[in-house]
Design an enzyme around this catalytic site. Structure first.
Site, PDB file in Angstrom:
ATOM      1  N   LYS A  51     -10.806  -4.690  -4.293  1.00  0.00           N
ATOM      2  CA  LYS A  51     -11.525  -3.643  -4.621  1.00  0.00           C
ATOM      3  C   LYS A  51     -11.098  -2.490  -4.965  1.00  0.00           C
ATOM      4  O   LYS A  51     -11.643  -1.699  -5.681  1.00  0.00           O
ATOM      5  CB  LYS A  51     -12.712  -3.758  -3.310  1.00  0.00           C
ATOM      6  CG  LYS A  51     -12.052  -3.228  -2.230  1.00  0.00           C
ATOM      7  CD  LYS A  51     -13.177  -2.975  -1.200  1.00  0.00           C
ATOM      8  CE  LYS A  51     -13.186  -3.955  -0.023  1.00  0.00           C
ATOM      9  NZ  LYS A  51     -12.127  -3.747   1.057  1.00  0.00           N
ATOM     10  N   LYS A  99      -3.370 -10.331  -6.187  1.00  0.00           N
ATOM     11  CA  LYS A  99      -4.562 -10.579  -5.591  1.00  0.00           C
ATOM     12  C   LYS A  99      -5.774  -9.684  -6.084  1.00  0.00           C
ATOM     13  O   LYS A  99      -5.572  -8.542  -6.533  1.00  0.00           O
ATOM     14  CB  LYS A  99      -4.428 -10.133  -3.937  1.00  0.00           C
ATOM     15  CG  LYS A  99      -5.467 -10.375  -3.060  1.00  0.00           C
ATOM     16  CD  LYS A  99      -5.381 -10.074  -1.759  1.00  0.00           C
ATOM     17  CE  LYS A  99      -5.946  -8.369  -1.567  1.00  0.00           C
ATOM     18  NZ  LYS A  99      -6.428  -7.901  -0.291  1.00  0.00           N
ATOM     19  N   LYS A 144       0.974  -1.164   0.004  1.00  0.00           N
ATOM     20  CA  LYS A 144       0.188  -0.160  -0.194  1.00  0.00           C
ATOM     21  C   LYS A 144       0.851   1.240   0.053  1.00  0.00           C
ATOM     22  O   LYS A 144       0.448   2.325  -0.516  1.00  0.00           O
ATOM     23  CB  LYS A 144      -1.062   0.065   1.004  1.00  0.00           C
ATOM     24  CG  LYS A 144      -1.907  -1.072   1.022  1.00  0.00           C
ATOM     25  CD  LYS A 144      -3.463  -0.464   1.623  1.00  0.00           C
ATOM     26  CE  LYS A 144      -4.503  -1.665   0.876  1.00  0.00           C
ATOM     27  NZ  LYS A 144      -5.773  -1.698   1.839  1.00  0.00           N
TER      28      LYS A 144
HETATM   29  N1  AQP Z   1      -8.600 -11.762  -3.335  1.00  0.00           N
HETATM   30  C1  AQP Z   1      -9.086 -11.978  -2.295  1.00  0.00           C
HETATM   31  N2  AQP Z   1      -9.288 -13.290  -1.955  1.00  0.00           N
HETATM   32  C2  AQP Z   1      -9.612 -13.812  -0.691  1.00  0.00           C
HETATM   33  N3  AQP Z   1      -9.971 -13.194   0.235  1.00  0.00           N
HETATM   34  C3  AQP Z   1      -9.709 -11.826   0.131  1.00  0.00           C
HETATM   35  N4  AQP Z   1      -9.992 -10.815   0.868  1.00  0.00           N
HETATM   36  C4  AQP Z   1      -9.566  -9.746   0.296  1.00  0.00           C
HETATM   37  N5  AQP Z   1      -9.378 -10.013  -0.971  1.00  0.00           N
HETATM   38  C5  AQP Z   1      -9.279 -11.287  -0.990  1.00  0.00           C
HETATM   39  C6  AQP Z   1     -10.563 -10.750   2.493  1.00  0.00           C
HETATM   40  O1  AQP Z   1     -11.500 -10.223   2.386  1.00  0.00           O
HETATM   41  C7  AQP Z   1     -11.576  -9.723   3.980  1.00  0.00           C
HETATM   42  C8  AQP Z   1     -11.724  -8.099   3.880  1.00  0.00           C
HETATM   43  O2  AQP Z   1     -10.712  -7.728   3.310  1.00  0.00           O
HETATM   44  P1  AQP Z   1     -10.694  -6.280   3.846  1.00  0.00           P
HETATM   45  O3  AQP Z   1     -11.446  -5.478   2.678  1.00  0.00           O
HETATM   46  O4  AQP Z   1     -10.642  -5.690   4.979  1.00  0.00           O
HETATM   47  O5  AQP Z   1      -9.217  -5.686   2.918  1.00  0.00           O
HETATM   48  P2  AQP Z   1      -8.480  -6.204   2.050  1.00  0.00           P
HETATM   49  O6  AQP Z   1      -7.898  -7.564   2.288  1.00  0.00           O
HETATM   50  O7  AQP Z   1      -7.253  -5.111   1.782  1.00  0.00           O
HETATM   51  O8  AQP Z   1      -9.276  -6.399   0.789  1.00  0.00           O
HETATM   52  P3  AQP Z   1      -9.220  -5.488  -0.347  1.00  0.00           P
HETATM   53  O9  AQP Z   1     -10.264  -6.131  -1.316  1.00  0.00           O
HETATM   54  O10 AQP Z   1      -7.635  -5.872  -1.075  1.00  0.00           O
HETATM   55  O11 AQP Z   1      -9.478  -4.109  -0.111  1.00  0.00           O
HETATM   56  P4  AQP Z   1      -8.535  -2.947  -0.367  1.00  0.00           P
HETATM   57  O12 AQP Z   1      -8.582  -2.896  -2.042  1.00  0.00           O
HETATM   58  O13 AQP Z   1      -9.624  -1.751  -0.116  1.00  0.00           O
HETATM   59  O14 AQP Z   1      -7.108  -2.932  -0.036  1.00  0.00           O
HETATM   60  C9  AQP Z   1     -10.272 -10.292   4.477  1.00  0.00           C
HETATM   61  O15 AQP Z   1     -10.410 -11.373   5.497  1.00  0.00           O
HETATM   62  C10 AQP Z   1      -9.492 -10.430   3.330  1.00  0.00           C
HETATM   63  O16 AQP Z   1      -8.330 -11.347   3.321  1.00  0.00           O
END
Ligand code: AQP
Length: 334
Positions: free
Chosen positions: A199, A196, A114
């Protein structure tokens, strides 16, 4: 609350959740809700570690609650609340900060990723994200945390902090265990299957959002990056794109990866991608309909949020008082 063990997890309202968030986390929230006392948070304070549009953040917070319920999280069985509604999360973070070392935080993969993608805003909150997450979990005597594989390092730090605190001040925190989904612990980007699915990816074709309509879902899968081979089989190392699609298909259609491989034997990539898109679109449709109808009833959603915050507050307040007492903060008699 019953004698069942406590489960805690959270999702950030940092945008529209993807099918990665669903497969890695929310789908498991539903599966585990009868086995544990479940507490599901909407991690709005975590979102502030990257710049947010305030109006969009407020909207995404409400929408995420509607999505939890639309996916099947039952408000009668689980506590659902917004993180900023329970002040103990930020308060415990301060205490845990005093026993966390910078080296533990700046080696975190998510912080490094990040920091690169938000190079103009590498703030203290971004670095401290895992300590806030540890506080989220430790406040509720959490035994298990269902998360995607990307959160493994953060759970390890949570465990280290719990053990460190317990060692220094006597047993206080339950040391939690992560639960990863059997399949789909890491759903990969459709544009680059070595990355990965996230969002907040700038490329909208890299992810399928939980609110995408059928045509959009199918279009995105048709464009999914795969490889120049023609055979469909599961080999995440050498065929990450195809293996990712097989995993997604397996979760949404309910067939095992092995059966999916048999089903698509001899078929071309084009047909396969359409079938994956159709399975996902079919799975998302009822969720979308339920979510849209819930969003029309703001009073109902607010009542769930208020009730959730009240229940979470009661548990969090107890834990924090114990922590304050153990570290030596004076509390006058009333
Ligand atoms: N690609 C993924 N595959 C499986 N699990 C995933 N998680 C996120 N992406 C994947 C799981 O979703 C939960 C919530 O995640 P979060 O929104 O708190 O943060 P994150 O992991 O940073 O998810 P994003 O989508 O990548 O968000 P942004 O883009 O905002 O940083 C967690 O349990 C995570 O493991």
């Amino acid at each position: 609350m019953s004698d069942k063990k406590t489960l805690f997890s959270a999702v950030q309202p940092s945008g529209i959740p993807t099918i990665g968030n669903y497969v890695g986390a929310i789908n498991n929230f539903v599966k585990l809700q009868d086995e544990y006392n479940c507490i599901y948070s909407i991690a709005d304070l975590h979102c502030l570690t990257v710049r947010q549009d305030p109006a969009s953040l407020r909207k995404a917070t409400q929408e995420l609650l509607a999505l939890y319920i639309a996916c099947g999280v039952d408000p009668e069985k689980c506590i659902m609340f917004v993180q900023s509604h329970v002040p103990q999360h930020a308060e415990l973070t301060w205490i845990l900060n005093t026993m966390t070392y910078p080296g533990e935080l700046n080696r975190m993969t998510q912080f490094k990723d990040k920091s690169r993608s938000h190079a103009d805003n590498v703030n203290m909150g971004l670095m401290d994200y895992p300590v806030l997450m540890a506080s989220d979990i430790l406040l509720y005597n959490t035994a298990v945390v269902p998360v995607g594989a990307d959160q493994k390092q953060h759970i390890e730090l949570t465990r280290d902090l719990a053990i460190r605190f317990n060692g220094r001040y006597s047993d206080t925190f339950v040391v939690p265990e992560p639960i990863f989904p059997k399949h789909g612990a890491k759903i990969m980007s459709l544009a680059d299957p070595t990355k990965k699915m996230s969002k907040s990816d700038e490329n909208v074709n890299a992810f399928v959002s939980m609110y995408d309509d059928t045509d959009t879902v199918i279009r995105k899968f048709k464009r999914a990056v795969t490889d120049s081979d023609t055979k469909i089989y599961f080999d995440p190392e050498n065929k990450p794109g195809i293996s990712n699609l097989l995993t997604i298909y397996s979760v949404f259609s309910g067939v095992s990866v092995e059966d999916a491989v048999k089903e698509f034997e001899g078929k071309g990539y084009g047909d396969f991608k359409i079938k994956v898109g159709e399975a996902v679109a079919e799975g998302l449709k009822p969720i979308s309909e339920k979510r849209n109808s819930l969003l029309k009833d703001k009073a109902y959603l607010d009542s769930i949020m208020l009730k959730g915050a009240e229940s979470a507050y009661k548990i969090a307040r107890k834990t924090l008082s114990k922590v304050y007492r153990k570290v030596g903060l004076y509390s006058p008699e009333r």
